[in-house]
Write a protein that holds these residues in place. Structure first.
Motif, PDB file in Angstrom:
ATOM      1  N   TYR A  61     -21.677   9.977  -2.643  1.00 42.77           N
ATOM      2  CA  TYR A  61     -20.799   8.825  -2.725  1.00 42.77           C
ATOM      3  C   TYR A  61     -21.338   7.877  -3.792  1.00 42.77           C
ATOM      4  O   TYR A  61     -22.536   7.805  -4.007  1.00 42.77           O
ATOM      5  CB  TYR A  61     -20.718   8.106  -1.368  1.00 42.77           C
ATOM      6  N   PRO A  62     -20.460   7.121  -4.443  1.00 47.89           N
ATOM      7  CA  PRO A  62     -20.940   6.197  -5.476  1.00 47.89           C
ATOM      8  C   PRO A  62     -21.798   5.110  -4.843  1.00 47.89           C
ATOM      9  O   PRO A  62     -21.593   4.739  -3.684  1.00 47.89           O
ATOM     10  CB  PRO A  62     -19.649   5.620  -6.070  1.00 47.89           C
ATOM     11  N   PRO A  63     -22.760   4.595  -5.590  1.00 41.40           N
ATOM     12  CA  PRO A  63     -23.609   3.532  -5.037  1.00 41.40           C
ATOM     13  C   PRO A  63     -22.783   2.289  -4.727  1.00 41.40           C
ATOM     14  O   PRO A  63     -21.779   2.005  -5.388  1.00 41.40           O
ATOM     15  CB  PRO A  63     -24.621   3.269  -6.152  1.00 41.40           C
ATOM     16  N   MET A  64     -23.196   1.556  -3.700  1.00 40.78           N
ATOM     17  CA  MET A  64     -22.460   0.370  -3.289  1.00 40.78           C
ATOM     18  C   MET A  64     -23.465  -0.747  -3.027  1.00 40.78           C
ATOM     19  O   MET A  64     -24.455  -0.544  -2.326  1.00 40.78           O
ATOM     20  CB  MET A  64     -21.662   0.679  -2.010  1.00 40.78           C
ATOM     21  N   SER A  65     -23.181  -1.913  -3.575  1.00 43.96           N
ATOM     22  CA  SER A  65     -24.060  -3.054  -3.343  1.00 43.96           C
ATOM     23  C   SER A  65     -23.724  -3.674  -1.992  1.00 43.96           C
ATOM     24  O   SER A  65     -22.670  -3.400  -1.404  1.00 43.96           O
ATOM     25  CB  SER A  65     -23.889  -4.088  -4.452  1.00 43.96           C
ATOM     26  N   LEU A  66     -24.598  -4.549  -1.528  1.00 41.50           N
ATOM     27  CA  LEU A  66     -24.361  -5.231  -0.257  1.00 41.50           C
ATOM     28  C   LEU A  66     -23.110  -6.105  -0.349  1.00 41.50           C
ATOM     29  O   LEU A  66     -22.339  -6.196   0.611  1.00 41.50           O
ATOM     30  CB  LEU A  66     -25.583  -6.071   0.126  1.00 41.50           C
ATOM     31  N   GLU A  67     -22.898  -6.730  -1.514  1.00 45.03           N
ATOM     32  CA  GLU A  67     -21.701  -7.568  -1.702  1.00 45.03           C
ATOM     33  C   GLU A  67     -20.429  -6.723  -1.594  1.00 45.03           C
ATOM     34  O   GLU A  67     -19.442  -7.146  -1.001  1.00 45.03           O
ATOM     35  CB  GLU A  67     -21.752  -8.284  -3.058  1.00 45.03           C
ATOM     36  N   THR A  72     -15.121  -6.536   2.479  1.00 46.42           N
ATOM     37  CA  THR A  72     -13.961  -6.262   3.344  1.00 46.42           C
ATOM     38  C   THR A  72     -14.160  -6.764   4.776  1.00 46.42           C
ATOM     39  O   THR A  72     -13.347  -6.474   5.646  1.00 46.42           O
ATOM     40  CB  THR A  72     -13.673  -4.752   3.386  1.00 46.42           C
ATOM     41  N   ASN A  73     -15.192  -7.546   5.013  1.00 52.29           N
ATOM     42  CA  ASN A  73     -15.458  -8.040   6.369  1.00 52.29           C
ATOM     43  C   ASN A  73     -14.287  -8.840   6.934  1.00 52.29           C
ATOM     44  O   ASN A  73     -13.925  -8.695   8.105  1.00 52.29           O
ATOM     45  CB  ASN A  73     -16.730  -8.879   6.407  1.00 52.29           C
ATOM     46  N   ASP A  74     -13.682  -9.710   6.118  1.00 55.16           N
ATOM     47  CA  ASP A  74     -12.570 -10.536   6.608  1.00 55.16           C
ATOM     48  C   ASP A  74     -11.360  -9.674   6.972  1.00 55.16           C
ATOM     49  O   ASP A  74     -10.705  -9.912   7.988  1.00 55.16           O
ATOM     50  CB  ASP A  74     -12.181 -11.585   5.560  1.00 55.16           C
ATOM     51  N   GLU A  75     -11.079  -8.653   6.157  1.00 56.04           N
ATOM     52  CA  GLU A  75      -9.956  -7.745   6.453  1.00 56.04           C
ATOM     53  C   GLU A  75     -10.192  -6.998   7.772  1.00 56.04           C
ATOM     54  O   GLU A  75      -9.283  -6.874   8.589  1.00 56.04           O
ATOM     55  CB  GLU A  75      -9.802  -6.711   5.347  1.00 56.04           C
ATOM     56  N   ILE A  76     -11.401  -6.527   7.935  1.00 61.79           N
ATOM     57  CA  ILE A  76     -11.734  -5.770   9.154  1.00 61.79           C
ATOM     58  C   ILE A  76     -11.671  -6.680  10.372  1.00 61.79           C
ATOM     59  O   ILE A  76     -11.138  -6.304  11.419  1.00 61.79           O
ATOM     60  CB  ILE A  76     -13.109  -5.095   9.014  1.00 61.79           C
ATOM     61  N   ALA A  77     -12.184  -7.896  10.256  1.00 64.65           N
ATOM     62  CA  ALA A  77     -12.128  -8.846  11.365  1.00 64.65           C
ATOM     63  C   ALA A  77     -10.679  -9.150  11.734  1.00 64.65           C
ATOM     64  O   ALA A  77     -10.340  -9.251  12.917  1.00 64.65           O
ATOM     65  CB  ALA A  77     -12.876 -10.124  11.004  1.00 64.65           C
ATOM     66  N   ALA A  78      -9.813  -9.283  10.731  1.00 66.02           N
ATOM     67  CA  ALA A  78      -8.397  -9.553  11.001  1.00 66.02           C
ATOM     68  C   ALA A  78      -7.747  -8.389  11.731  1.00 66.02           C
ATOM     69  O   ALA A  78      -6.897  -8.590  12.613  1.00 66.02           O
ATOM     70  CB  ALA A  78      -7.669  -9.829   9.685  1.00 66.02           C
ATOM     71  N   LEU A  79      -8.133  -7.170  11.396  1.00 62.71           N
ATOM     72  CA  LEU A  79      -7.581  -6.009  12.093  1.00 62.71           C
ATOM     73  C   LEU A  79      -8.017  -5.978  13.552  1.00 62.71           C
ATOM     74  O   LEU A  79      -7.251  -5.596  14.432  1.00 62.71           O
ATOM     75  CB  LEU A  79      -8.011  -4.710  11.399  1.00 62.71           C
ATOM     76  N   PHE A  80      -9.239  -6.374  13.819  1.00 66.54           N
ATOM     77  CA  PHE A  80      -9.732  -6.368  15.205  1.00 66.54           C
ATOM     78  C   PHE A  80      -9.218  -7.554  16.016  1.00 66.54           C
ATOM     79  O   PHE A  80      -8.833  -7.399  17.175  1.00 66.54           O
ATOM     80  CB  PHE A  80     -11.271  -6.393  15.216  1.00 66.54           C
ATOM     81  N   TYR A  81      -9.268  -8.742  15.426  1.00 60.31           N
ATOM     82  CA  TYR A  81      -8.982  -9.965  16.183  1.00 60.31           C
ATOM     83  C   TYR A  81      -7.627 -10.573  15.877  1.00 60.31           C
ATOM     84  O   TYR A  81      -7.253 -11.583  16.453  1.00 60.31           O
ATOM     85  CB  TYR A  81     -10.079 -10.995  15.942  1.00 60.31           C
TER      86      TYR A  81
END
Length: 85
Positions: A61-67, A72-81
């Protein structure tokens, strides 16, 4: 090739199996009254099934930085909550 008597094999079976399983001994002969009676050998393919190696997907998989990961944290939180829209 290690040879052990029946009493020693009986009292230290776990240690003998570990020696064969780890490759420290290729086979162990178990003797009764000084005569070979049985042979302890590793099963074919058993070593591969012993555990899971970490890092099997390294480089796939291509390298991914922490940023990038956290972007996508806000998108994922919106899907859950649910979104506040």
């Amino acid at each position: 090739m290690l040879t052990v008597n029946m009493l020693e094999a009986k009292s230290s079976l776990s240690r003998l199996v570990e020696a064969v399983e780890s490759g420290a001994e290729s086979e162990i002969i178990i003797a009764r009254n000084g005569k070979p009676a049985a042979k302890l050998v590793p099963l074919e393919g058993a070593k591969e099934k012993k555990g899971v190696r970490l890092g099997l997907l390294a480089g796939k998989y291509p390298p991914m930085s922490l940023e990038d990961l956290n972007s996508t944290n806000d998108e994922i939180a919106a899907l859950f909550y649910g979104s506040d829209d």
